[in-house]
Motif scaffolding. Structure first.
Motif, PDB file in Angstrom:
ATOM      1  N   HIS A 262       0.827  -1.215   0.000  1.00 53.12           N
ATOM      2  CA  HIS A 262       0.000   0.000   0.000  1.00 53.12           C
ATOM      3  C   HIS A 262       0.860   1.263   0.000  1.00 53.12           C
ATOM      4  CE1 HIS A 262      -3.980  -1.672   0.106  1.00 53.12           C
ATOM      5  NE2 HIS A 262      -3.563  -2.577   0.958  1.00 53.12           N
ATOM      6  N   LEU A 263       2.021   1.189   0.642  1.00 55.44           N
ATOM      7  CA  LEU A 263       2.941   2.329   0.590  1.00 55.44           C
ATOM      8  C   LEU A 263       3.387   2.560  -0.859  1.00 55.44           C
ATOM      9  CD1 LEU A 263       4.552   4.438   2.235  1.00 55.44           C
ATOM     10  CD2 LEU A 263       6.413   2.766   2.342  1.00 55.44           C
ATOM     11  N   GLY A 264       3.661   1.459  -1.572  1.00 56.03           N
ATOM     12  CA  GLY A 264       4.049   1.560  -2.982  1.00 56.03           C
ATOM     13  C   GLY A 264       2.950   2.175  -3.818  1.00 56.03           C
ATOM     14  N   VAL A 265       1.700   1.772  -3.568  1.00 56.92           N
ATOM     15  CA  VAL A 265       0.563   2.334  -4.310  1.00 56.92           C
ATOM     16  C   VAL A 265       0.468   3.840  -4.055  1.00 56.92           C
ATOM     17  CG1 VAL A 265      -1.964   2.342  -4.491  1.00 56.92           C
ATOM     18  CG2 VAL A 265      -0.742   0.174  -4.345  1.00 56.92           C
ATOM     19  N   PHE A 273      -4.627   4.540   0.784  1.00 56.26           N
ATOM     20  CA  PHE A 273      -5.502   3.609   1.502  1.00 56.26           C
ATOM     21  C   PHE A 273      -5.257   3.850   2.994  1.00 56.26           C
ATOM     22  CE2 PHE A 273      -5.509   1.679  -2.612  1.00 56.26           C
ATOM     23  CZ  PHE A 273      -6.650   0.891  -2.703  1.00 56.26           C
ATOM     24  N   PRO A 274      -5.902   4.855   3.584  1.00 54.84           N
ATOM     25  CA  PRO A 274      -5.541   5.231   4.958  1.00 54.84           C
ATOM     26  C   PRO A 274      -5.814   4.139   5.978  1.00 54.84           C
ATOM     27  CG  PRO A 274      -7.522   6.415   4.244  1.00 54.84           C
ATOM     28  CD  PRO A 274      -6.982   5.696   3.048  1.00 54.84           C
ATOM     29  N   TYR A 275      -6.890   3.369   5.771  1.00 56.26           N
ATOM     30  CA  TYR A 275      -7.248   2.325   6.739  1.00 56.26           C
ATOM     31  C   TYR A 275      -6.142   1.278   6.823  1.00 56.26           C
ATOM     32  CZ  TYR A 275     -10.433  -0.943   9.134  1.00 56.26           C
ATOM     33  OH  TYR A 275     -11.029  -1.790  10.037  1.00 56.26           O
ATOM     34  N   GLN A 276      -5.547   0.964   5.684  1.00 57.42           N
ATOM     35  CA  GLN A 276      -4.458  -0.005   5.664  1.00 57.42           C
ATOM     36  C   GLN A 276      -3.142   0.630   6.105  1.00 57.42           C
ATOM     37  OE1 GLN A 276      -6.853   0.211   3.414  1.00 57.42           O
ATOM     38  NE2 GLN A 276      -7.442  -1.811   2.688  1.00 57.42           N
ATOM     39  N   LEU A 277      -2.847   1.811   5.585  1.00 55.96           N
ATOM     40  CA  LEU A 277      -1.528   2.411   5.852  1.00 55.96           C
ATOM     41  C   LEU A 277      -1.355   2.807   7.319  1.00 55.96           C
ATOM     42  CD1 LEU A 277      -0.625   4.495   2.695  1.00 55.96           C
ATOM     43  CD2 LEU A 277       0.710   2.670   3.742  1.00 55.96           C
ATOM     44  N   LEU A 278      -2.436   3.169   7.976  1.00 50.24           N
ATOM     45  CA  LEU A 278      -2.333   3.475   9.408  1.00 50.24           C
ATOM     46  C   LEU A 278      -2.319   2.196  10.249  1.00 50.24           C
ATOM     47  CD1 LEU A 278      -4.599   6.635   9.717  1.00 50.24           C
ATOM     48  CD2 LEU A 278      -2.128   6.504   9.989  1.00 50.24           C
ATOM     49  N   GLY A 279      -2.483   1.059   9.594  1.00 55.61           N
ATOM     50  CA  GLY A 279      -2.379  -0.226  10.280  1.00 55.61           C
ATOM     51  C   GLY A 279      -3.665  -0.683  10.932  1.00 55.61           C
ATOM     52  N   VAL A 280      -4.710   0.146  10.886  1.00 60.32           N
ATOM     53  CA  VAL A 280      -5.953  -0.201  11.592  1.00 60.32           C
ATOM     54  C   VAL A 280      -6.602  -1.431  10.955  1.00 60.32           C
ATOM     55  CG1 VAL A 280      -8.184   0.677  12.387  1.00 60.32           C
ATOM     56  CG2 VAL A 280      -6.249   2.228  12.180  1.00 60.32           C
ATOM     57  N   ALA A 281      -6.537  -1.543   9.634  1.00 58.02           N
ATOM     58  CA  ALA A 281      -7.137  -2.705   8.949  1.00 58.02           C
ATOM     59  C   ALA A 281      -6.488  -4.004   9.405  1.00 58.02           C
ATOM     60  CB  ALA A 281      -6.990  -2.552   7.437  1.00 58.02           C
ATOM     61  N   PHE A 282      -5.220  -3.916   9.847  1.00 58.48           N
ATOM     62  CA  PHE A 282      -4.481  -5.125  10.202  1.00 58.48           C
ATOM     63  C   PHE A 282      -4.411  -5.342  11.719  1.00 58.48           C
ATOM     64  CE2 PHE A 282      -2.378  -3.518   6.215  1.00 58.48           C
ATOM     65  CZ  PHE A 282      -2.988  -4.442   5.364  1.00 58.48           C
ATOM     66  N   ALA A 283      -5.051  -4.466  12.490  1.00 57.77           N
ATOM     67  CA  ALA A 283      -4.992  -4.600  13.949  1.00 57.77           C
ATOM     68  C   ALA A 283      -5.608  -5.919  14.410  1.00 57.77           C
ATOM     69  CB  ALA A 283      -5.707  -3.424  14.613  1.00 57.77           C
ATOM     70  N   CYS A 284      -6.595  -6.414  13.654  1.00 49.16           N
ATOM     71  CA  CYS A 284      -7.258  -7.667  14.039  1.00 49.16           C
ATOM     72  C   CYS A 284      -6.335  -8.878  13.869  1.00 49.16           C
ATOM     73  CB  CYS A 284      -8.542  -7.856  13.229  1.00 49.16           C
ATOM     74  SG  CYS A 284      -8.316  -7.713  11.448  1.00 49.16           S
ATOM     75  N   PHE A 285      -5.191  -8.696  13.214  1.00 52.26           N
ATOM     76  CA  PHE A 285      -4.275  -9.809  12.982  1.00 52.26           C
ATOM     77  C   PHE A 285      -3.433 -10.129  14.216  1.00 52.26           C
ATOM     78  CE2 PHE A 285      -4.080 -10.602   8.287  1.00 52.26           C
ATOM     79  CZ  PHE A 285      -5.120  -9.768   7.935  1.00 52.26           C
ATOM     80  N   ILE A 286      -3.417  -9.221  15.158  1.00 48.01           N
ATOM     81  CA  ILE A 286      -2.532  -9.401  16.310  1.00 48.01           C
ATOM     82  C   ILE A 286      -3.314  -9.271  17.625  1.00 48.01           C
ATOM     83  CG2 ILE A 286      -0.500  -8.545  15.077  1.00 48.01           C
ATOM     84  CD1 ILE A 286      -0.908  -5.857  16.539  1.00 48.01           C
ATOM     85  N   ALA A 287      -2.658  -9.620  18.724  1.00 46.58           N
ATOM     86  CA  ALA A 287      -3.262  -9.433  20.050  1.00 46.58           C
ATOM     87  C   ALA A 287      -3.116  -7.960  20.416  1.00 46.58           C
ATOM     88  CB  ALA A 287      -2.569 -10.329  21.062  1.00 46.58           C
ATOM     89  N   VAL A 288      -3.936  -7.149  19.768  1.00 43.97           N
ATOM     90  CA  VAL A 288      -3.751  -5.699  19.809  1.00 43.97           C
ATOM     91  C   VAL A 288      -3.926  -5.139  21.227  1.00 43.97           C
ATOM     92  CG1 VAL A 288      -6.167  -5.239  19.179  1.00 43.97           C
ATOM     93  CG2 VAL A 288      -4.409  -3.569  18.614  1.00 43.97           C
ATOM     94  N   GLU A 289      -4.682  -5.886  22.051  1.00 41.66           N
ATOM     95  CA  GLU A 289      -4.925  -5.401  23.421  1.00 41.66           C
ATOM     96  C   GLU A 289      -3.667  -5.412  24.272  1.00 41.66           C
ATOM     97  OE1 GLU A 289      -5.803  -8.246  22.245  1.00 41.66           O
ATOM     98  OE2 GLU A 289      -5.178  -9.820  23.637  1.00 41.66           O
ATOM     99  N   THR A 290      -2.636  -6.124  23.835  1.00 41.47           N
ATOM    100  CA  THR A 290      -1.413  -6.209  24.641  1.00 41.47           C
ATOM    101  C   THR A 290      -0.478  -5.016  24.391  1.00 41.47           C
ATOM    102  OG1 THR A 290      -0.189  -7.465  22.957  1.00 41.47           O
ATOM    103  CG2 THR A 290      -1.474  -8.737  24.565  1.00 41.47           C
ATOM    104  N   ILE A 291      -0.777  -4.229  23.363  1.00 38.85           N
ATOM    105  CA  ILE A 291       0.152  -3.148  22.990  1.00 38.85           C
ATOM    106  C   ILE A 291       0.309  -2.099  24.099  1.00 38.85           C
ATOM    107  CG2 ILE A 291       0.499  -1.219  21.378  1.00 38.85           C
ATOM    108  CD1 ILE A 291      -0.420  -3.085  19.150  1.00 38.85           C
ATOM    109  N   PRO A 292      -0.798  -1.605  24.725  1.00 33.91           N
ATOM    110  CA  PRO A 292      -0.598  -0.614  25.799  1.00 33.91           C
ATOM    111  C   PRO A 292       0.281  -1.149  26.924  1.00 33.91           C
ATOM    112  CG  PRO A 292      -2.914  -0.715  25.168  1.00 33.91           C
ATOM    113  CD  PRO A 292      -2.225  -1.829  24.453  1.00 33.91           C
TER     114      PRO A 292
END
Lengths: 303, 147
Positions: A262-265, A273-292
């Motif tokens: 997406h950066l290349g595009v 593609f802001p939803y993808q580039l900000l990483g929000v679209a991919f947050a569901c791929f990880i245990a995002v709750e552990t980040i804080p």
């Protein structure tokens, strides 16, 4: 230390904080997106007065014969923003979640009903609809704070599988995008000519309507050897998306490659593609709750 | 919900996502899409329909997406132009653009007429070496009336 990587099964229990984190991220993104795009949405609403014949409804709006008045379109947008604030904070989630998801669906469908469908928003809307139907405010929410008598929920399947469904939606979207290329242009799409022609076509039409094209895209056209590897990688990223279902580090590796795609595009075509580039679209791929927690630990470790 | 509930719902969502691609031809929509945006090889020749301004010296002035289509989205402007010409409404769209230019920013103060045109370009050659269009078809002309 807990792994940042999530297991991939639909029956895997997860903490309530996972859906809560996704609620805050996805609804927060959608809310900010609508606010940022508000001038554009108001312009689109005014088209009902200026050029009503251009209305070509898509999605749920196909039931409409004509555009709604600008007042109605702007009112729905404002109500959606109000629902969005409640959804992000997890207030009255059973009402605010579905109201916000439905509102975003209607607002963006309306904006896409004037002759051009923008494919940068599809994942966002489907993710919002999934979250709206899930218990995403059982933690980290105002709903939770006003009912402190309730015991904190433990890990459960109901907090895990909606996130896995969001992953599945991402996978299907990328595979469909890859399959569309194969179906329309054959495997020869990977040869790069189609991509080079597309970059040139997109840049030229932008310049002819008084917009700016990407300087990097025009520079790439002078060095067209770059397009065969770019096209091959693009097609591979899309068609290989199901490997994320294997979970583990393969999943994370695909996310990283997809982000660079997406950066290349953005760099070559100027399409964001802001939803993808900000990483929000991919947050569901990880245990995002552990980040804080991880960030706090790192702050303590680094005085 | 048990173990089968999530599986059945997931299957239903996947079928819903794939369904639009099963038509012949596939029908793009929102939010369920066939993702056709980068799929078709458009070839090296590009035809773009747009409206351009002309000043008193007949010099060409490029108009912004907002002046062309009432929004800041360039692709929406391109689609609007193409649809106007293909629907036989070139003259009507020309007047719409002229009205917006008349009310528009100072940058377009000198624009006296609007031309609706379809330009055919060798796209890469135009972008990399300023090659002129292969052909230009004029669909409509209209004056900019400033009151």
């Amino acid at each position: 230390m807990n792994s940042l990587l999530t297991p991939g099964g639909l029956s895997t229990p997860a903490p309530a904080e996972r859906l809560a984190a996704l609620r805050i991220l996805v609804c927060g993104f959608a809310l900010v997106y609508l606010v940022v795009r508000l001038p554009h949405l108001i312009d689109v609403a005014r088209l009902a007065d200026d050029a009503p014949h251009r209305f070509s409804p898509v999605g749920p709006l196909r039931v409409l014969d004509t555009a709604v008045t600008p007042t109605v379109a702007i009112l729905v947008t404002v109500l959606t923003l109000v629902a969005g604030v409640a959804a992000v904070t997890g207030m009255w989630w059973r009402l605010s979640g579905p109201a916000f998801a439905l509102g975003v669906l209607l607002v963006l469908s309306y904006r896409n009903s004037w002759g051009q469908i923008f494919h940068t928003e599809n994942l966002l809307v489907v993710h919002l609809l999934i979250l709206a139907a899930s218990p995403a405010a059982d933690a980290w929410s105002l709903d939770r704070r006003v009912r402190p008598d309730r015991p904190p929920p433990g890990p459960a399947i109901r907090y895990g599988w909606p996130a896995q469904l969001m992953v599945m939606v991402v996978v299907v979207a990328y595979v469909l995008a890859g399959w569309a290329k194969i179906r329309a242009s054959g495997i020869g799409w990977a040869g790069g000519d189609a991509l080079a022609n597309l970059v040139a076509h997109d840049a030229l039409r932008k310049e002819l309507v008084g917009d700016r094209s990407s300087p990097l895209g025009v520079a790439a056209l002078r060095h067209d050897w770059i397009f065969p590897p770019l096209a091959t990688i693009s097609l591979l990223v899309e068609l290989a998306a199901p490997i994320v279902l294997l979970g583990g580090r393969v999943r994370l590796a695909w996310v990283v490659v997809a982000w660079f795609f997406h950066l290349g595009v953005l760099l070559i075509m100027g399409i964001l593609f802001p939803y993808q580039l900000l990483g929000v679209a991919f947050a569901c791929f990880i245990a995002v709750e552990t980040i804080p927690r991880r960030v706090r630990r790192r702050r303590i470790a680094v005085p | 919900m048990g173990r089968w509930g999530p599986r059945l719902i997931t299957l239903g969502v996947v079928i819903a996502l794939v369904y639009p691609t099963l038509g012949d031809p596939p029908r793009d929509g929102f939010p369920l899409s066939t993702y056709p945006m980068f799929a078709v090889d458009r070839g090296p020749v590009t035809r773009v329909t747009t409206a351009v301004g002309r000043d008193a010296d007949s010099d060409r002035v490029l108009l912004s997406p907002h002046l062309l289509a009432g929004t800041d989205e360039p692709i929406m402007a391109v689609r609007t132009a193409r649809t106007a010409v293909s629907d036989g409404r070139s003259a009507e769209w020309c007047r719409e653009v002229a009205d917006r230019v008349a009310r528009g920013p100072a940058r377009v103060d000198g624009v006296e007429t609007i031309e609706v045109v379809t330009e055919t370009h060798e796209a890469a050659a135009t972008l990399t070496s300023d090659a002129p269009p292969v052909s230009v078809a004029l669909h409509a002309t209209c004056p900019v009336s400033r009151r």
